[in-house]
Design a protein around this motif. Structure first.
Motif, short mmCIF file in Angstrom:
data_model
loop_
_atom_site.label_atom_id
_atom_site.label_comp_id
_atom_site.label_asym_id
_atom_site.label_seq_id
_atom_site.Cartn_x
_atom_site.Cartn_y
_atom_site.Cartn_z
N ALA A 151 0.85 -1.19 0.00
CA ALA A 151 0.00 0.00 0.00
C ALA A 151 0.88 1.23 0.00
N ASP A 152 0.36 2.32 -0.54
CA ASP A 152 1.09 3.58 -0.47
C ASP A 152 1.14 4.07 0.97
N ASN A 153 0.06 3.87 1.70
CA ASN A 153 0.00 4.24 3.12
C ASN A 153 -0.58 3.07 3.89
N PRO A 154 0.28 2.19 4.41
CA PRO A 154 -0.21 1.00 5.11
C PRO A 154 -1.16 1.34 6.26
N GLU A 155 -2.16 0.51 6.43
CA GLU A 155 -3.12 0.68 7.52
C GLU A 155 -2.42 0.54 8.87
N PRO A 156 -2.84 1.35 9.86
CA PRO A 156 -2.27 1.15 11.21
C PRO A 156 -2.60 -0.25 11.71
N LEU A 157 -1.66 -0.84 12.44
CA LEU A 157 -1.91 -2.14 13.04
C LEU A 157 -2.86 -1.98 14.22
N PRO A 158 -3.59 -3.04 14.57
CA PRO A 158 -4.49 -2.93 15.72
C PRO A 158 -3.72 -2.71 17.01
N GLU A 159 -4.33 -2.02 17.94
CA GLU A 159 -3.65 -1.66 19.18
C GLU A 159 -3.38 -2.88 20.05
N VAL A 160 -2.19 -2.95 20.56
CA VAL A 160 -1.83 -4.03 21.47
C VAL A 160 -1.99 -3.52 22.89
N GLN A 161 -2.88 -4.12 23.63
CA GLN A 161 -3.08 -3.70 25.01
C GLN A 161 -1.94 -4.17 25.89
#
Length: 415
Positions: A172-182
């Motif tokens: 991707a040109d702008n990769p999606e943020p990864l899900p938050e790790v608690q």
């Protein structure tokens, strides 16, 4: 035959029957059997002693943790079988299945020119390819989407699915943020990570140990995940080589939307970093363009001198999931980056660097030239690094990030 002969035959038959019945009666009398009081054999089964508590089943590793510790290069290898049915490069054609570039975060039915199966149309009409959707679909496509035409059994191993997903994310040109790790358990690198959200932005803060970059857009090729509906083929070799670096020493951890600016430590500020030895950029014209014209290492140093650390700070937000920047900050998935400029590459004694970084950086320091090269293409400079970072393509953006890193010191490194 006369009646006398018929009577003899009938008598013989009746006599025989009577004899057989008599034998049966006598046999029963001789061999009399009695049913057992208890049928079968008694098998002693020891009584299980109950402790009152059942043994808890091992908890499954949460998806955000798996993604934070996933390996992009392993995911690239894991999708080779899919190249028969999918293309992965930007603008690539649809094949048996749709093109998978930019699939993470995109609408499930995102290719208007692709004929999705009826099962996929029904399931994905109002959905996007979230990390959870991709994980469930890749594990068992036909169970998740009944009626899908994709001929793919699925990836049963949680870690391998995570590898594939982070590889898709890099496309991707702008990769999606990864899900938050608690909260994560110790990562493969030996460092525990606590959460910090990591966005996948354009630039990223340089990783001072194994990597110098935060999250940036990946140019790579794609993944085996089904991009819509199509079958993921079984053969094929020519997967486009991904530029995104494998996740590891400095892999994006956890995820998340940037938790704000990485707090500059004492030396940081809004103003341009302290300039020494005549490194100040000219006030007139465009200092960045003037510096760029010079070319080479000197040109990059002049770009750093002219750059605004605040711009680099914003570009490095995506890196806060994997790195701390403040003085005395803890190591996370990647090492602490305070005072990294002009420091030894392996400057954090208690951080477990990757084998590739140990070999490459054993006798090196993070000079401006090293940082510039590494931030542009980490996997090209340090072959085998586990950092999941595609690199920062624009020289001005790299200079801004380095200017911000330079400000993270009690005494900024001379330019």
């Amino acid at each position: 035959m006369d009646s006398f002969e018929l009577n003899k035959v009938a008598g013989a038959v009746l006599g025989t029957c009577l004899f057989v019945m008599a034998v049966a009666v006598v046999s029963d009398a001789i061999f009399e059997t009695h049913p057992p009081e208890e049928p079968g054999y008694a098998i002693a089964i020891p009584e299980a002693t109950s402790t009152g508590e059942s043994e808890p089943a091992p908890a499954a590793t949460p998806l955000p943790v798996l993604l934070a510790n996933a390996d992009v290069s392993a995911g690239e290898n894991g999708v080779r079988a899919c190249q028969a049915c999918h293309s992965f490069e930007k603008g690539g054609p649809n094949k048996v299945g749709p093109n998978l570039y930019g699939i993470v975060g995109a609408a499930v039915l995102g290719h208007a020119d692709f004929n999705y199966s009826s099962g996929m149309k029904e399931w994905g009409a109002d959905k996007t390819w979230t990390y959870a959707n991709l994980d469930a679909f890749l594990e068992n496509p036909r169970k998740e989407v009944p009626g899908t035409a994709m001929s793919y059994a699925g990836i049963k191993n949680d870690e391998k699915r995570a590898d594939v997903i982070v590889y898709l994310r890099s496309l991707a040109d702008n990769p999606e943020p990864l899900p938050e790790v608690q909260k994560t358990a110790e990562a493969d690198t030996g460092t525990a990570t606590d959460a910090a959200p990591a966005g996948a932005g354009d630039g990223a803060a340089a990783e001072g140990g194994d990597a110098a970059g935060g999250a940036a857009s990946g140019d790579a090729s794609g993944d085996a995940a089904s991009g819509g509906d199509a079958a993921s083929g079984q053969s094929g070799d020519s997967a486009p080589a991904a530029e995104g670096a494998p996740a590891g020493d400095a892999a994006p951890a956890g995820d998340a939307a940037p938790s704000g600016d990485a707090a500059p430590a004492e030396g940081s500020g809004n103003a341009a970093p302290e300039q020494k030895e005549g490194s100040a950029a000219p006030a007139e014209s465009d200092p960045q363009k003037d510096a760029a014209v010079q070319g080479g290492a000197d040109g990059f140093v002049k770009l750093v001198a002219a750059a605004n650390p605040d711009d680099g700070k914003r570009a490095a937000r995506a890196c806060v999931a994997c790195h701390t920047f403040e003085k005395g900050g803890a190591n996370k998935v990647g090492p602490n980056l305070w005072n990294v400029v002009n420091a030894p590459v392996l400057h954090v004694a208690d951080y477990n660097y990757s084998k590739a970084m140990k070999e490459w950086g054993a006798d090196k320091t993070w000079t401006y030239a090293n940082l510039d090269e590494y931030l542009e293409a980490p996997t090209k400079v340090v072959k085998g690094t586990k950092m999941a970072f595609a690199g920062i393509r624009k020289e001005e953006d790299r200079a801004a990030v380095v200017a911000y890193l330079r400000s993270m010191a009690d005494t900024p490194a001379p330019l």
